[in-house]
Design a protein around this motif. Sequence first.
Motif, PDB file in Angstrom:
ATOM      1  N   ASP A  34       6.720   7.010  -5.736  1.00 43.28           N
ATOM      2  CA  ASP A  34       7.026   6.664  -4.346  1.00 43.28           C
ATOM      3  C   ASP A  34       7.555   5.235  -4.272  1.00 43.28           C
ATOM      4  O   ASP A  34       7.094   4.351  -4.972  1.00 43.28           O
ATOM      5  CB  ASP A  34       5.791   6.774  -3.479  1.00 43.28           C
ATOM      6  CG  ASP A  34       5.307   8.206  -3.368  1.00 43.28           C
ATOM      7  OD1 ASP A  34       4.115   8.378  -3.071  1.00 43.28           O
ATOM      8  OD2 ASP A  34       6.101   9.126  -3.576  1.00 43.28           O
ATOM      9  N   LEU A  35       8.504   5.051  -3.407  1.00 40.71           N
ATOM     10  CA  LEU A  35       9.034   3.705  -3.222  1.00 40.71           C
ATOM     11  C   LEU A  35       8.067   2.887  -2.381  1.00 40.71           C
ATOM     12  O   LEU A  35       7.491   3.390  -1.428  1.00 40.71           O
ATOM     13  CB  LEU A  35      10.395   3.772  -2.526  1.00 40.71           C
ATOM     14  CG  LEU A  35      11.501   4.428  -3.332  1.00 40.71           C
ATOM     15  CD1 LEU A  35      12.753   4.553  -2.482  1.00 40.71           C
ATOM     16  CD2 LEU A  35      11.795   3.644  -4.574  1.00 40.71           C
ATOM     17  N   PRO A  36       7.875   1.611  -2.708  1.00 42.07           N
ATOM     18  CA  PRO A  36       6.951   0.779  -1.931  1.00 42.07           C
ATOM     19  C   PRO A  36       7.567   0.412  -0.583  1.00 42.07           C
ATOM     20  O   PRO A  36       8.783   0.474  -0.385  1.00 42.07           O
ATOM     21  CB  PRO A  36       6.773  -0.463  -2.805  1.00 42.07           C
ATOM     22  CG  PRO A  36       7.983  -0.507  -3.658  1.00 42.07           C
ATOM     23  CD  PRO A  36       8.424   0.909  -3.855  1.00 42.07           C
ATOM     24  N   VAL A  37       6.699   0.001   0.333  1.00 33.45           N
ATOM     25  CA  VAL A  37       7.174  -0.420   1.648  1.00 33.45           C
ATOM     26  C   VAL A  37       7.816  -1.798   1.534  1.00 33.45           C
ATOM     27  O   VAL A  37       7.646  -2.516   0.545  1.00 33.45           O
ATOM     28  CB  VAL A  37       6.022  -0.435   2.668  1.00 33.45           C
ATOM     29  CG1 VAL A  37       5.494   0.956   2.913  1.00 33.45           C
ATOM     30  CG2 VAL A  37       4.921  -1.366   2.248  1.00 33.45           C
ATOM     31  N   GLU A  38       8.547  -2.159   2.580  1.00 34.40           N
ATOM     32  CA  GLU A  38       9.336  -3.400   2.539  1.00 34.40           C
ATOM     33  C   GLU A  38       8.475  -4.651   2.334  1.00 34.40           C
ATOM     34  O   GLU A  38       8.856  -5.554   1.600  1.00 34.40           O
ATOM     35  CB  GLU A  38      10.134  -3.522   3.842  1.00 34.40           C
ATOM     36  CG  GLU A  38      11.069  -4.695   3.858  1.00 34.40           C
ATOM     37  CD  GLU A  38      11.860  -4.755   5.148  1.00 34.40           C
ATOM     38  OE1 GLU A  38      12.577  -5.752   5.324  1.00 34.40           O
ATOM     39  OE2 GLU A  38      11.770  -3.836   5.958  1.00 34.40           O
ATOM     40  N   GLN A  39       7.286  -4.683   2.962  1.00 35.30           N
ATOM     41  CA  GLN A  39       6.422  -5.858   2.814  1.00 35.30           C
ATOM     42  C   GLN A  39       5.956  -6.010   1.364  1.00 35.30           C
ATOM     43  O   GLN A  39       5.866  -7.128   0.854  1.00 35.30           O
ATOM     44  CB  GLN A  39       5.195  -5.757   3.745  1.00 35.30           C
ATOM     45  CG  GLN A  39       5.507  -5.814   5.209  1.00 35.30           C
ATOM     46  CD  GLN A  39       5.952  -4.462   5.774  1.00 35.30           C
ATOM     47  OE1 GLN A  39       5.845  -3.433   5.112  1.00 35.30           O
ATOM     48  NE2 GLN A  39       6.474  -4.485   6.987  1.00 35.30           N
ATOM     49  N   GLN A  40       5.674  -4.888   0.696  1.00 39.95           N
ATOM     50  CA  GLN A  40       5.262  -4.973  -0.700  1.00 39.95           C
ATOM     51  C   GLN A  40       6.416  -5.488  -1.560  1.00 39.95           C
ATOM     52  O   GLN A  40       6.220  -6.328  -2.435  1.00 39.95           O
ATOM     53  CB  GLN A  40       4.824  -3.600  -1.203  1.00 39.95           C
ATOM     54  CG  GLN A  40       3.477  -3.163  -0.700  1.00 39.95           C
ATOM     55  CD  GLN A  40       3.136  -1.768  -1.175  1.00 39.95           C
ATOM     56  OE1 GLN A  40       4.009  -0.924  -1.287  1.00 39.95           O
ATOM     57  NE2 GLN A  40       1.865  -1.539  -1.444  1.00 39.95           N
ATOM     58  N   ILE A  41       7.605  -4.986  -1.308  1.00 43.47           N
ATOM     59  CA  ILE A  41       8.765  -5.437  -2.085  1.00 43.47           C
ATOM     60  C   ILE A  41       8.975  -6.926  -1.899  1.00 43.47           C
ATOM     61  O   ILE A  41       9.204  -7.658  -2.865  1.00 43.47           O
ATOM     62  CB  ILE A  41      10.028  -4.639  -1.680  1.00 43.47           C
ATOM     63  CG1 ILE A  41       9.883  -3.184  -2.119  1.00 43.47           C
ATOM     64  CG2 ILE A  41      11.277  -5.265  -2.286  1.00 43.47           C
ATOM     65  CD1 ILE A  41      11.015  -2.296  -1.659  1.00 43.47           C
ATOM     66  N   ASP A  42       8.893  -7.391  -0.650  1.00 43.77           N
ATOM     67  CA  ASP A  42       9.092  -8.825  -0.380  1.00 43.77           C
ATOM     68  C   ASP A  42       8.032  -9.677  -1.075  1.00 43.77           C
ATOM     69  O   ASP A  42       8.348 -10.720  -1.661  1.00 43.77           O
ATOM     70  CB  ASP A  42       9.062  -9.092   1.132  1.00 43.77           C
ATOM     71  CG  ASP A  42      10.282  -8.526   1.849  1.00 43.77           C
ATOM     72  OD1 ASP A  42      11.307  -8.271   1.165  1.00 43.77           O
ATOM     73  OD2 ASP A  42      10.197  -8.323   3.073  1.00 43.77           O
ATOM     74  N   TRP A  44       6.289  -8.906  -3.799  1.00 45.17           N
ATOM     75  CA  TRP A  44       6.520  -8.875  -5.243  1.00 45.17           C
ATOM     76  C   TRP A  44       7.720  -9.730  -5.621  1.00 45.17           C
ATOM     77  O   TRP A  44       7.718 -10.404  -6.633  1.00 45.17           O
ATOM     78  CB  TRP A  44       6.736  -7.454  -5.725  1.00 45.17           C
ATOM     79  CG  TRP A  44       5.514  -6.593  -5.620  1.00 45.17           C
ATOM     80  CD1 TRP A  44       4.208  -7.001  -5.603  1.00 45.17           C
ATOM     81  CD2 TRP A  44       5.498  -5.186  -5.494  1.00 45.17           C
ATOM     82  NE1 TRP A  44       3.378  -5.926  -5.477  1.00 45.17           N
ATOM     83  CE2 TRP A  44       4.140  -4.791  -5.419  1.00 45.17           C
ATOM     84  CE3 TRP A  44       6.474  -4.201  -5.444  1.00 45.17           C
ATOM     85  CZ2 TRP A  44       3.759  -3.473  -5.288  1.00 45.17           C
ATOM     86  CZ3 TRP A  44       6.087  -2.891  -5.322  1.00 45.17           C
ATOM     87  CH2 TRP A  44       4.744  -2.537  -5.240  1.00 45.17           C
ATOM     88  N   GLU A  45       8.745  -9.652  -4.809  1.00 46.82           N
ATOM     89  CA  GLU A  45       9.956 -10.435  -5.089  1.00 46.82           C
ATOM     90  C   GLU A  45       9.652 -11.927  -4.994  1.00 46.82           C
ATOM     91  O   GLU A  45      10.201 -12.725  -5.749  1.00 46.82           O
ATOM     92  CB  GLU A  45      11.063 -10.026  -4.112  1.00 46.82           C
ATOM     93  CG  GLU A  45      12.427 -10.504  -4.480  1.00 46.82           C
ATOM     94  CD  GLU A  45      12.950  -9.888  -5.772  1.00 46.82           C
ATOM     95  OE1 GLU A  45      13.701 -10.598  -6.463  1.00 46.82           O
ATOM     96  OE2 GLU A  45      12.619  -8.746  -6.103  1.00 46.82           O
ATOM     97  N   THR A  46       8.761 -12.306  -4.070  1.00 44.80           N
ATOM     98  CA  THR A  46       8.367 -13.711  -3.943  1.00 44.80           C
ATOM     99  C   THR A  46       7.556 -14.139  -5.169  1.00 44.80           C
ATOM    100  O   THR A  46       7.767 -15.218  -5.711  1.00 44.80           O
ATOM    101  CB  THR A  46       7.531 -13.918  -2.659  1.00 44.80           C
ATOM    102  OG1 THR A  46       8.305 -13.489  -1.548  1.00 44.80           O
ATOM    103  CG2 THR A  46       7.155 -15.381  -2.491  1.00 44.80           C
ATOM    104  N   SER A  51      11.682  -8.532  -9.569  1.00 43.08           N
ATOM    105  CA  SER A  51      10.767  -7.425  -9.829  1.00 43.08           C
ATOM    106  C   SER A  51      11.143  -6.175  -9.032  1.00 43.08           C
ATOM    107  O   SER A  51      10.994  -5.055  -9.530  1.00 43.08           O
ATOM    108  CB  SER A  51       9.328  -7.829  -9.514  1.00 43.08           C
ATOM    109  OG  SER A  51       9.205  -8.181  -8.149  1.00 43.08           O
ATOM    110  N   ALA A  52      11.647  -6.346  -7.831  1.00 42.26           N
ATOM    111  CA  ALA A  52      12.015  -5.182  -7.015  1.00 42.26           C
ATOM    112  C   ALA A  52      13.151  -4.404  -7.679  1.00 42.26           C
ATOM    113  O   ALA A  52      13.121  -3.170  -7.739  1.00 42.26           O
ATOM    114  CB  ALA A  52      12.413  -5.621  -5.614  1.00 42.26           C
ATOM    115  N   GLU A  53      14.134  -5.098  -8.182  1.00 42.06           N
ATOM    116  CA  GLU A  53      15.251  -4.432  -8.863  1.00 42.06           C
ATOM    117  C   GLU A  53      14.778  -3.687 -10.105  1.00 42.06           C
ATOM    118  O   GLU A  53      15.202  -2.562 -10.366  1.00 42.06           O
ATOM    119  CB  GLU A  53      16.321  -5.465  -9.236  1.00 42.06           C
ATOM    120  CG  GLU A  53      17.507  -4.896  -9.952  1.00 42.06           C
ATOM    121  CD  GLU A  53      18.316  -3.944  -9.078  1.00 42.06           C
ATOM    122  OE1 GLU A  53      18.913  -3.011  -9.647  1.00 42.06           O
ATOM    123  OE2 GLU A  53      18.331  -4.116  -7.848  1.00 42.06           O
TER     124      GLU A  53
END
Length: 131
Positions: A34-42, A44-46, A51-53
């Motif tokens: 499952d793809l993570p929600v936008e807040q999780q991606i942000d 992790w990216e921070t 990491s999101a890519e």
Amino acid sequence: MSEPTPSPAPSPTAPPSASPGPETTPETRSSWRDLPVEQQIDSWETAVPGSAERMLRQVEADYEHRRWLDRVEVRFRMFGAVLGGTGITGVFWLTKHLVDHDAPAFAAGVFGASVAAFAGLVLRADRRRGP
């Protein structure tokens, strides 16, 4: 005039204070695909740039791997069907040959044992595959 529809029963996993209805959101099951929600991606990216890519590439790689496994499974099933058909045809020919050469009792034994063996293989394969 139609009667109002009864409200759905509460979910066994919902807390007792939760009221059923449109205001409640269903529980989300998380699977690695499952793809993570936008807040999780942000977040992790921070924490780790890029990491999101990497996660999205891994999800795509998993999808391609599953497609490859499906294609391999189809090929194995086709091979098994051809091999099984060839084996059954061989048993029929052997049985006919034995009957033609005055050995019907031996032909019946060969045929019966072969049918039992093929049935055992098919049943075992179906049981192993599962629902």
